[in-house]
Design an enzyme around this catalytic site. Structure first.
Site: not given
Length: 528
Positions: A117, A233, A279, A340, A375
């Site tokens: 990811e 997100h 992100r 998110h 994060r």
């Protein structure tokens, strides 16, 4: 009113996500635990986690690499000791989950399947197809429900913590079955209440993510940190019939591309890792493209992968999209960024302790220093596991050393009477709450969103303080309700987010300011 407490336990845990459930299971081997759910069943964000858990177990991976990836994504603000502590305990947490009976996806060789990811330099994400949170949550719920040492109280919402002289004695809670106010007393209280992304108009989080633990803790004197870092997100499904459904980062890990509606890609203009950039970079890139071209959304396209691959790796997403007329195997899917994850929270140490004695915070309600300014994907479920174990160990050690009689402060009984004297119901109360809830979310989205400036932050603060005054008046005059308590907490956390954002005179990670576009040479936490 009788001065006795039926609801007295060794440990109270508020919240039934992964952090709360895993803490309860670990503690219940040795002591009596109370687990409080706001709804009939746990309804937090853990269940909806699609991606997985980052664990460096591949021969091509290492603990050092996982640490470095986390630090890089955190934009210089991670606490190194916390990152090291979490990553070094990742493998043991995976073993614990497997021993509980959690079923994860395996390869044809019966090895755990690992995917990659955004922000990760290796394939290290263990998962249960694209519904990891649901697989874990369902398994742990069954264990909790059958455990003799765990008492579950559903449809209760915490009102405030009971504290005196910087010691926490438990909580006041609203029993939603009969609207009575009750006391839950314990030698240790764990806040596992999740984050506060529902302060925003668009969010991937369930309705229960109303920042209850953060707000209650702060009102009681717990220190909060880094609440300006709200992760958006990048890819929430843009569809009227499905406003909160996120499209996991694992899609991009398996080759999905972000495109404009005309089919042109754009991530190569923003970061060398393109779709697999952190992100915050991806969310700002999408936000910029939408503003530049006047778009309501961009598109995510994985249709170059085979139909068999998509259906086998992402069955949940495929079926959900198909149910609203979108075919993941044949066409690009419309997406927008959405709030998110709350990277900040109540500041804790490596034992999950807050600065209030007997009060712990775990999961998204806590600021452990792991995430820094952003994060990295699939570290959050891992954080829940590591710090729930740390909290459980510390509490059990304390309970062994301290067998003193438990005495609740006398004022707690008087406070219950005061809560219960509320008061005069108004026909306008529900309408006022609904209107202010919508106003709050729109204000936060418009003024405290992905890109910020000081002027908009100050305007937002003025507006939300007026909301707080109105809601506090309601809190003191009308019967308490879940909607009122949640709105009170969301307003409080919104104010903390804005205060934190105003204090940060730079752009770093998830906090991007037009007035301060550069990163300062020294990374410092924001404490409120």
């Amino acid at each position: 009113m009788k001065e006795n407490i039926e609801n007295t336990f060794d440990v109270i845990i508020i919240g039934g996500g992964l952090a709360g459930l895993s803490a309860a299971i670990r503690l219940a081997q040795y002591t009596k635990v109370c687990l409080i759910y706001k709804t009939q069943k746990p309804a937090g964000a853990s269940y909806w986690a699609q991606g997985g858990i980052a664990v460096p177990i591949s021969p091509d991976d290492s603990i050092e690499s996982h640490i470095n990836d986390t630090l890089n994504a955190g934009a210089g603000l991670c606490n190194y000791e916390s990152v090291k502590f979490v990553v070094e305990n990742a493998a043991s947490q995976l073993d614990w989950l497997l021993k509980q009976g959690v079923e994860l996806t395996h390869t044809s060789d019966n090895e755990l399947h690992l995917t990659k990811e955004g922000g990760h330099s290796a394939k290290r994400i263990v998962h249960a197809n694209d519904a990891t949170g649901a697989a874990i949550q369902t398994c742990l719920e069954k264990i909790v429900e059958s455990h003799l040492n765990i008492c579950i109280y559903n449809n209760y919402i915490a009102i405030d913590l009971i504290t005196e002289n910087n010691i926490c004695y438990g909580i006041y809670a609203l029993n939603q079955h009969n609207n009575n106010i009750e006391i839950f007393a314990a030698k240790a209280t764990i806040l596992a209440t999740g984050g506060a992304s529902r302060v925003y108009l668009y969010s991937t989080n369930p309705e229960v993510a109303s920042g209850d633990g953060i707000a209650m803790g702060w009102r009681a004197g717990a220190k909060a940190a880094n609440l300006e870092f709200n992760q958006f997100h990048p890819t929430c499904l843009y569809h009227l019939q499905s406003r909160t459904f996120l499209l996991t980062e694992a899609l991009r890990g398996e080759g999905a591309k972000l495109k404009l509606p005309d089919g042109n890609g754009f991530m190569h203009n923003y970061h060398e890792l393109q779709e697999l950039a952190p992100r915050d970079v991806v969310a700002r890139a999408i936000d910029a493209e939408m503003k530049k071209h006047g778009l309501d959304h961009v598109c995510l396209d994985i249709s170059e992968q085979s139909e068999e691959f998509i259906k086998s790796h992402f069955p949940n997403i495929y079926n959900h999209c198909l149910s609203i007329g979108l075919d993941l195997t044949k066409e690009p899917i419309p997406v927008v960024p959405a709030a998110h994850y709350t990277c900040g929270g109540l500041h804790t140490d490596l034992q999950a302790r807050t600065n209030i004695n007997n009060l712990y915070a775990v999961g998204e309600a806590a600021h452990t220093g792991l995430h820094g300014a952003n994060r990295i994907a699939s570290n959050s479920l891992l954080e829940c596991l590591v710090f729930s174990e740390a909290a459980a160990k510390h509490i059990l050690e304390r309970l062994k050393l301290n067998n003193d009689e438990f005495n609740l402060p006398k004022f707690a009984y008087n406070q219950v009477v005061l809560f219960s004297l509320h008061k005069n119901p108004s026909n306008d109360t529900a309408l006022t709450i609904a209107h202010n809830w919508d106003y709050l979310r729109r204000t936060m989205w418009d003024y405290v969103g992905i890109v910020r400036n000081q002027n908009r932050l100050i305007k937002a603060m003025r507006r939300i303080i007026l909301l707080q005054e109105e809601i506090e008046e309601l809190f003191n005059t009308v019967p308490l309700s879940t909607d009122l308590l949640e709105l009170r907490n969301l307003i409080q956390v919104s104010i903390l987010i804005i205060k934190s954002a105003i204090k940060r005179k730079e752009s770093r990670g998830l906090h991007y300011s037009l007035d301060y576009p550069d990163k300062l040479p020294q990374a410092l936490d924001t404490y409120i």
